[in-house]
Write a protein that holds these residues in place. Structure first.
Motif, PDB file in Angstrom:
ATOM      1  N   GLY A   1      39.807  16.648  18.524  1.00 24.39           N
ATOM      2  CA  GLY A   1      41.039  17.167  19.413  1.00 24.39           C
ATOM      3  C   GLY A   1      42.010  17.460  18.500  1.00 24.39           C
ATOM      4  O   GLY A   1      41.970  17.519  17.430  1.00 24.39           O
ATOM      5  N   PRO A   2      43.362  18.019  19.152  1.00 19.95           N
ATOM      6  CA  PRO A   2      44.415  18.292  18.351  1.00 19.95           C
ATOM      7  C   PRO A   2      44.981  17.111  17.754  1.00 19.95           C
ATOM      8  O   PRO A   2      44.600  15.998  17.952  1.00 19.95           O
ATOM      9  CB  PRO A   2      45.231  18.580  19.126  1.00 19.95           C
ATOM     10  CG  PRO A   2      44.872  17.991  20.546  1.00 19.95           C
ATOM     11  CD  PRO A   2      43.348  17.872  20.634  1.00 19.95           C
ATOM     12  N   ALA A   3      45.575  17.399  16.331  1.00 20.21           N
ATOM     13  CA  ALA A   3      46.385  16.343  15.784  1.00 20.21           C
ATOM     14  C   ALA A   3      47.298  15.428  16.566  1.00 20.21           C
ATOM     15  O   ALA A   3      48.248  15.701  17.338  1.00 20.21           O
ATOM     16  CB  ALA A   3      47.135  16.925  14.554  1.00 20.21           C
ATOM     17  N   ALA A   4      47.272  14.096  16.512  1.00 19.86           N
ATOM     18  CA  ALA A   4      47.769  13.220  17.308  1.00 19.86           C
ATOM     19  C   ALA A   4      49.002  12.615  16.663  1.00 19.86           C
ATOM     20  O   ALA A   4      49.095  12.453  15.360  1.00 19.86           O
ATOM     21  CB  ALA A   4      47.003  11.892  17.627  1.00 19.86           C
ATOM     22  N   PRO A   5      50.297  12.494  17.330  1.00 18.43           N
ATOM     23  CA  PRO A   5      51.165  11.684  16.855  1.00 18.43           C
ATOM     24  C   PRO A   5      50.739  10.128  16.553  1.00 18.43           C
ATOM     25  O   PRO A   5      49.687   9.653  17.002  1.00 18.43           O
ATOM     26  CB  PRO A   5      52.227  11.687  17.997  1.00 18.43           C
ATOM     27  CG  PRO A   5      51.335  11.958  19.104  1.00 18.43           C
ATOM     28  CD  PRO A   5      50.307  12.876  18.786  1.00 18.43           C
ATOM     29  N   THR A   6      51.657   9.558  16.003  1.00 14.91           N
ATOM     30  CA  THR A   6      51.427   8.033  15.580  1.00 14.91           C
ATOM     31  C   THR A   6      51.274   7.145  16.957  1.00 14.91           C
ATOM     32  O   THR A   6      52.283   7.485  17.593  1.00 14.91           O
ATOM     33  CB  THR A   6      52.665   7.406  14.645  1.00 14.91           C
ATOM     34  OG1 THR A   6      52.691   8.429  13.512  1.00 14.91           O
ATOM     35  CG2 THR A   6      52.107   5.934  14.319  1.00 14.91           C
ATOM     36  N   LEU A   7      50.387   6.519  16.938  1.00 20.43           N
ATOM     37  CA  LEU A   7      50.159   5.655  18.016  1.00 20.43           C
ATOM     38  C   LEU A   7      50.118   4.089  17.503  1.00 20.43           C
ATOM     39  O   LEU A   7      49.262   3.794  16.724  1.00 20.43           O
ATOM     40  CB  LEU A   7      48.893   5.437  18.744  1.00 20.43           C
ATOM     41  CG  LEU A   7      48.525   4.565  19.945  1.00 20.43           C
ATOM     42  CD1 LEU A   7      49.509   4.546  20.889  1.00 20.43           C
ATOM     43  CD2 LEU A   7      47.181   4.756  20.530  1.00 20.43           C
ATOM     44  N   TYR A   8      51.000   3.151  17.699  1.00 26.13           N
ATOM     45  CA  TYR A   8      51.313   1.916  17.277  1.00 26.13           C
ATOM     46  C   TYR A   8      50.173   0.917  17.645  1.00 26.13           C
ATOM     47  O   TYR A   8      49.614   1.019  18.764  1.00 26.13           O
ATOM     48  CB  TYR A   8      52.591   1.142  17.763  1.00 26.13           C
ATOM     49  CG  TYR A   8      52.556  -0.014  17.312  1.00 26.13           C
ATOM     50  CD1 TYR A   8      53.306  -0.611  16.080  1.00 26.13           C
ATOM     51  CD2 TYR A   8      52.305  -1.294  18.131  1.00 26.13           C
ATOM     52  CE1 TYR A   8      53.297  -1.626  15.523  1.00 26.13           C
ATOM     53  CE2 TYR A   8      52.400  -2.472  17.581  1.00 26.13           C
ATOM     54  CZ  TYR A   8      53.055  -2.799  16.348  1.00 26.13           C
ATOM     55  OH  TYR A   8      53.157  -3.877  15.760  1.00 26.13           O
ATOM     56  N   PHE A   9      49.580   0.399  16.809  1.00 24.57           N
ATOM     57  CA  PHE A   9      48.346  -0.140  16.784  1.00 24.57           C
ATOM     58  C   PHE A   9      48.217  -1.544  16.062  1.00 24.57           C
ATOM     59  O   PHE A   9      48.585  -1.530  14.674  1.00 24.57           O
ATOM     60  CB  PHE A   9      47.046   0.558  16.565  1.00 24.57           C
ATOM     61  CG  PHE A   9      45.673   0.187  16.398  1.00 24.57           C
ATOM     62  CD1 PHE A   9      45.056   0.118  17.384  1.00 24.57           C
ATOM     63  CD2 PHE A   9      45.207  -0.100  15.174  1.00 24.57           C
ATOM     64  CE1 PHE A   9      43.596  -0.481  17.383  1.00 24.57           C
ATOM     65  CE2 PHE A   9      43.708  -0.677  15.294  1.00 24.57           C
ATOM     66  CZ  PHE A   9      43.052  -0.723  16.301  1.00 24.57           C
ATOM     67  N   GLN A  10      48.143  -2.933  16.628  1.00 19.93           N
ATOM     68  CA  GLN A  10      48.375  -4.022  15.566  1.00 19.93           C
ATOM     69  C   GLN A  10      47.248  -4.912  16.166  1.00 19.93           C
ATOM     70  O   GLN A  10      47.794  -6.036  16.699  1.00 19.93           O
ATOM     71  CB  GLN A  10      49.545  -4.490  15.728  1.00 19.93           C
ATOM     72  CG  GLN A  10      49.830  -5.533  14.653  1.00 19.93           C
ATOM     73  CD  GLN A  10      49.785  -4.963  13.196  1.00 19.93           C
ATOM     74  OE1 GLN A  10      50.382  -3.792  12.978  1.00 19.93           O
ATOM     75  NE2 GLN A  10      49.024  -5.395  12.340  1.00 19.93           N
ATOM     76  N   PRO A  11      45.911  -4.738  16.061  1.00 19.59           N
ATOM     77  CA  PRO A  11      44.958  -5.963  16.552  1.00 19.59           C
ATOM     78  C   PRO A  11      44.989  -7.008  15.723  1.00 19.59           C
ATOM     79  O   PRO A  11      45.286  -7.105  14.470  1.00 19.59           O
ATOM     80  CB  PRO A  11      43.580  -5.098  16.323  1.00 19.59           C
ATOM     81  CG  PRO A  11      43.846  -4.280  15.197  1.00 19.59           C
ATOM     82  CD  PRO A  11      45.277  -3.658  15.361  1.00 19.59           C
TER      83      PRO A  11
END
Length: 367
Positions: free
Chosen positions: A286-296
């Protein structure tokens, strides 16, 4: 005229700042509040000015905190409480704002074919992988029964047909999310069978023991690490005694996935006489995504902050990552055998698959 879902559910709502009960403001009080807003005498708790006059509102008994109600959505984010200037406090925080912005502006935006950007970005879209993901989603239903209220914490847009079935045995699905776009999409699917609350998982706007069961799917690892345990605590707090909380999480590292790709790489190098194995393509498209915060977090976090505080069973939602699905779940005979082997392992050893696989399931039965 029958009461709205919001009116029927007022007894279980609480101010996320003070935990006080909430009631609907009459027209006269809304008019007075709008005069205060126009005069700069009321601001959002994060210091921003309300973007428009209130057309509906909830308030604490002392009216210290007011909350906008618009298009059947109650805006119960602590940062968006409408307060006197002396009640201003810090907002959501940079990490949560990043997640909120991602889903409002990108994640829950539909592509031309109707697919959400979030689904396209984070799910492998081959036929066999999609069928496997649906199989995993159906696992949630096995842990749910029925009752009055099902909390869907960070409901998102309820993007998959399987998700809709989770609330089949409940009168009302309480959708909490801090994306207004997500709640609009959820409302389009559920209508009057849903209660829609703009809220924060670490400060749920609900009374103790308010709901019969709670689910939180692929969400808690998007919360800052220091608040993830608090989100689990909140889900347990608002669930009644004897109720159940079901959480889908992701480990920061999966021993099974590391072993699988190490073996795949070794076999590939052997076949190609030492040439490196190609890297598995990332899931989704899909289209380029903005940053998504992710901290598993890892299993140690679970053992210290979840298992020690709550009676929890560790099970599996999916033992394999998106990269594994992209690499091994092809549409040929090899892909079919790979899916069958993964399902067999997950069903035979659900606790081990949850412990060492990629996506564990936390099942908490509240005493």
């Amino acid at each position: 005229m029958p009461p709205s879902t919001l009116e029927r559910c007022l007894p279980v709502l609480r101010c996320p700042v003070t935990r006080a009960p909430l009631d609907l403001l009459p027209a006269s009080e809304i008019a007075a509040a709008n005069q205060d807003i126009a005069g700069g005498l009321r601001l959002h708790r994060d210091g921003s000015a309300p973007r428009a006059p209130l057309t509906g509102a909830l308030g604490t008994p002392d009216r210290a905190c007011l909350y906008r109600v618009e298009d059947d959505v109650a805006w119960l984010l602590p940062s968006l409480a409408v307060v006197r200037p002396g009640g201003v406090a810090p907002g959501l925080g940079a990490e949560k704002e990043l997640v909120k912005s991602f889903y409002d502006e990108f994640g829950w935006v539909k592509q031309a074919g109707g697919l959400f950007n979030d689904t396209a970005q984070f799910n492998v879209r081959t036929a066999r992988a999609i069928a496997y993901q649906q199989y995993c989603n159906a696992r949630i239903n096995r842990w749910l029964g029925g009752g009055h209220l099902l909390l869907d914490a960070a409901s998102g847009a309820i993007p998959h047909a399987e998700y809709l079935r989770y609330s089949a045995g409940y009168e009302t699905r309480v959708c909490v999310d801090f994306s207004i776009r997500a709640l609009a999409e959820a409302r389009a699917k559920l209508g009057s069978r849903g209660l829609y609350l703009l809220g924060d998982l670490t400060r749920l706007p609900l009374a103790d023991g308010a709901v019969d069961a709670a689910i939180s799917l692929h969400t808690i690892y998007h919360i800052p690490p220091g608040e993830q345990a608090a989100a689990v605590d909140e889900l347990v707090r608002v669930t009644r005694a004897g109720g159940r909380v079901v959480i889908v999480y992701v480990w920061a590292r999966s021993a099974a996935m590391e072993a699988a790709f190490a073996l795949r790489g070794w076999l590939g190098r052997t076949r190609r006489l030492g040439r490196a194995s190609p890297v598995a393509r990332p899931p989704g498209a899909g289209p380029a995504a903005p940053t998504l915060y992710f901290q598993p977090q890892d299993y140690g976090w679970f053992a210290r902050h979840v298992a020690r505080r709550h009676p929890v069973r560790l099970r599996v939602w999916s033992a394999v990552s998106g990269a594994f699905q992209a690499r091994f779940f092809s549409d040929g005979i090899t892909g079919r055998l790979s899916v069958a082997a993964v399902k067999l392992l997950e069903n035979a050893l659900p606790a081990l698959a949850g412990r060492f696989g990629q996506y564990p399931l936390f099942v908490i039965d509240k005493p």
